[in-house]
Design a protein around this motif. Structure first.
Motif, PDB file in Angstrom:
ATOM      1  N   ASP A  50      69.336 -85.521 -82.019  1.00 12.44           N
ATOM      2  CA  ASP A  50      70.063 -86.754 -82.330  1.00 12.44           C
ATOM      3  C   ASP A  50      70.145 -87.654 -81.098  1.00 12.44           C
ATOM      4  O   ASP A  50      69.977 -88.881 -81.187  1.00 12.44           O
ATOM      5  N   ARG A  53      66.774 -89.254 -80.538  1.00 11.34           N
ATOM      6  CA  ARG A  53      66.554 -90.393 -81.438  1.00 11.34           C
ATOM      7  C   ARG A  53      67.231 -91.644 -80.886  1.00 11.34           C
ATOM      8  O   ARG A  53      66.653 -92.744 -80.887  1.00 11.34           O
ATOM      9  N   ASP A  54      68.469 -91.493 -80.431  1.00 10.54           N
ATOM     10  CA  ASP A  54      69.210 -92.627 -79.894  1.00 10.54           C
ATOM     11  C   ASP A  54      68.535 -93.196 -78.646  1.00 10.54           C
ATOM     12  O   ASP A  54      68.437 -94.420 -78.478  1.00 10.54           O
ATOM     13  N   ALA A  57      65.432 -95.115 -79.617  1.00 11.71           N
ATOM     14  CA  ALA A  57      65.749 -96.393 -80.247  1.00 11.71           C
ATOM     15  C   ALA A  57      66.208 -97.426 -79.218  1.00 11.71           C
ATOM     16  O   ALA A  57      65.951 -98.628 -79.371  1.00 11.71           O
ATOM     17  N   TYR A  64      59.578 -88.895 -78.128  1.00 15.82           N
ATOM     18  CA  TYR A  64      60.067 -87.530 -78.305  1.00 15.82           C
ATOM     19  C   TYR A  64      59.315 -86.830 -79.421  1.00 15.82           C
ATOM     20  O   TYR A  64      58.742 -87.453 -80.321  1.00 15.82           O
ATOM     21  N   SER A  66      60.021 -83.110 -81.816  1.00 17.70           N
ATOM     22  CA  SER A  66      60.964 -82.039 -82.120  1.00 17.70           C
ATOM     23  C   SER A  66      60.242 -80.941 -82.896  1.00 17.70           C
ATOM     24  O   SER A  66      59.588 -81.213 -83.908  1.00 17.70           O
ATOM     25  N   GLU A 303      59.450 -83.269 -86.332  1.00 19.14           N
ATOM     26  CA  GLU A 303      59.767 -84.697 -86.284  1.00 19.14           C
ATOM     27  C   GLU A 303      59.268 -85.272 -84.983  1.00 19.14           C
ATOM     28  O   GLU A 303      59.266 -84.598 -83.948  1.00 19.14           O
ATOM     29  N   ASP A 305      58.816 -89.410 -82.904  1.00 18.24           N
ATOM     30  CA  ASP A 305      58.876 -90.861 -83.033  1.00 18.24           C
ATOM     31  C   ASP A 305      57.473 -91.385 -83.287  1.00 18.24           C
ATOM     32  O   ASP A 305      56.474 -90.728 -82.985  1.00 18.24           O
ATOM     33  N   ARG A 326      58.658 -90.569 -88.058  1.00 21.87           N
ATOM     34  CA  ARG A 326      59.922 -89.844 -88.116  1.00 21.87           C
ATOM     35  C   ARG A 326      60.088 -89.160 -89.459  1.00 21.87           C
ATOM     36  O   ARG A 326      59.651 -89.652 -90.487  1.00 21.87           O
TER      37      ARG A 326
END
Length: 331
Positions: A50, A53-54, A57, A64, A66, A303, A305, A326
């Motif tokens: 999480d 992701r932030d 963004a 990234y 995962s 996952e 980006d 994603r």
């Protein structure tokens, strides 16, 4: 054109990832080089993905990937190097034990023509027992391994693009990066920095995991345990032959007063233990052959980006299960 890629494996690092990223940006922006940060979430059980992701963004320089589960740091390093697009690649941990402030010094040494720049930590602040065991292990490694592994030289290093491409060309599944870094060669320089405590969280490297990692290192770059088993068998055969001749001579000269029950039991127990240990060594090598023969990918991506969906270079061992962007949120 990206000049530097920073590869950062992460496993349950949600507590420290923001502080690390802030320190990393503060260290790199004054250098004036273009850079990207390639985070690899190794199947974390906390909110690490999480936070990634932030970060992605908020900062276009962040990419990234995962994993679908925890595949281990070796797989995470491999995935990060595949993601990287820079002319130089820096490998470092997210727990701030690898100080980002050292990156400008590593860049400067690279400009002098070195393909590998190693930041070698000292052992200040470590426990006495752990320090003694680590030094004993590295002495053993230097004696028996086919490559040189330096005490304190870990994954924190800068690699040139040709060094990274050489690492990516190696097809084995059982990867021991410390040995691989030494095996590829190239011009290498190192410097020492003071050991730093983790900024937050707990170390993921317990005693059992360190032991298994050490065994992997010993077996990955030499076949001497097998040769040692042969030498042990030959010495035992010669010892048994000498003992048999001594028994025959004793019977001829003095006769036999009592049966050698204690000697027999001791010999059986000792030989059985040696045989089991030898079978274990052989089993380790056979197991590695079996693992390599299956040709499974090093990891499976859950996952990523969109900018990391297509790595700079692919090889035949990379998983075909990477998504195009994603992952969709679950309904």
């Amino acid at each position: 054109m990206v000049h530097m890629s920073v590869v950062v494996p992460c496993f349950d690092e949600s507590e420290v990832i923001d502080a690390f990223h802030t320190a990393l940006i503060a260290a790199l922006e004054p250098t004036g080089v273009t850079f990207e940060v390639c985070y690899v979430d190794d199947g974390s059980g906390d909110r690490t993905v999480d936070r990634l992701r932030d970060l992605a963004a908020a900062d276009g320089r962040v990419r990234y990937t995962s994993f679908s589960r925890n595949f281990g740091k070796e797989s995470a390093l491999l995935a990060g190097m595949r993601m990287s697009r820079g002319e130089v690649v820096v490998l470092m941990d997210a727990d701030l034990q690898h100080p980002p402030a050292l990156l400008p010094r590593m860049l400067e040494l690279h400009r002098h023509g070195y393909d590998q720049v190693i930041a070698q930590r000292d052992r200040s602040g470590e426990g006495t027992v752990r320090t003694a065991l680590s030094r004993a292990y590295y002495r053993l490694v230097r004696r028996f391994m086919d490559v040189e592994v330096i005490d304190g030289a870990g994954d924190f290093r800068l690699l040139s693009r040709r060094a990274v491409d050489s690492l990516l060309s190696l097809p084995e599944s059982n990867r021991f990066s410390k040995g691989l870094f030494s095996w590829i060669g190239f011009d290498t320089v190192s410097f020492t920095y003071e050991n730093v405590e983790r900024a937050a969280g707990r170390s993921k490297w317990g005693g059992r995991r360190l032991l298994n990692y050490g065994i992997d290192g010993l077996l990955s770059f030499n076949s001497r345990p097998l040769r040692l088993a042969i030498h042990t068998g030959l010495w035992l055969f010669l010892s048994a032959l000498v003992y048999a001749l001594w028994i025959v001579a004793n019977v001829i000269l003095d006769g036999v007063d009592t049966p050698g029950y204690a000697t027999l039991i001791t010999a059986i127990v000792a030989l059985s233990g040696i045989q089991l240990a030898t079978l274990g060594v052989i089993g380790e090598y056979v197991g590695r052959i079996y693992h390599e023969a299956k040709r499974r990918p090093h990891y499976v991506v859950r996952e990523t980006d969109s900018s990391a969906a297509r790595p700079r270079r692919r090889d035949t061992r990379e998983t075909p299960l990477e998504p195009a962007g994603r992952a969709r949120p679950k309904p």
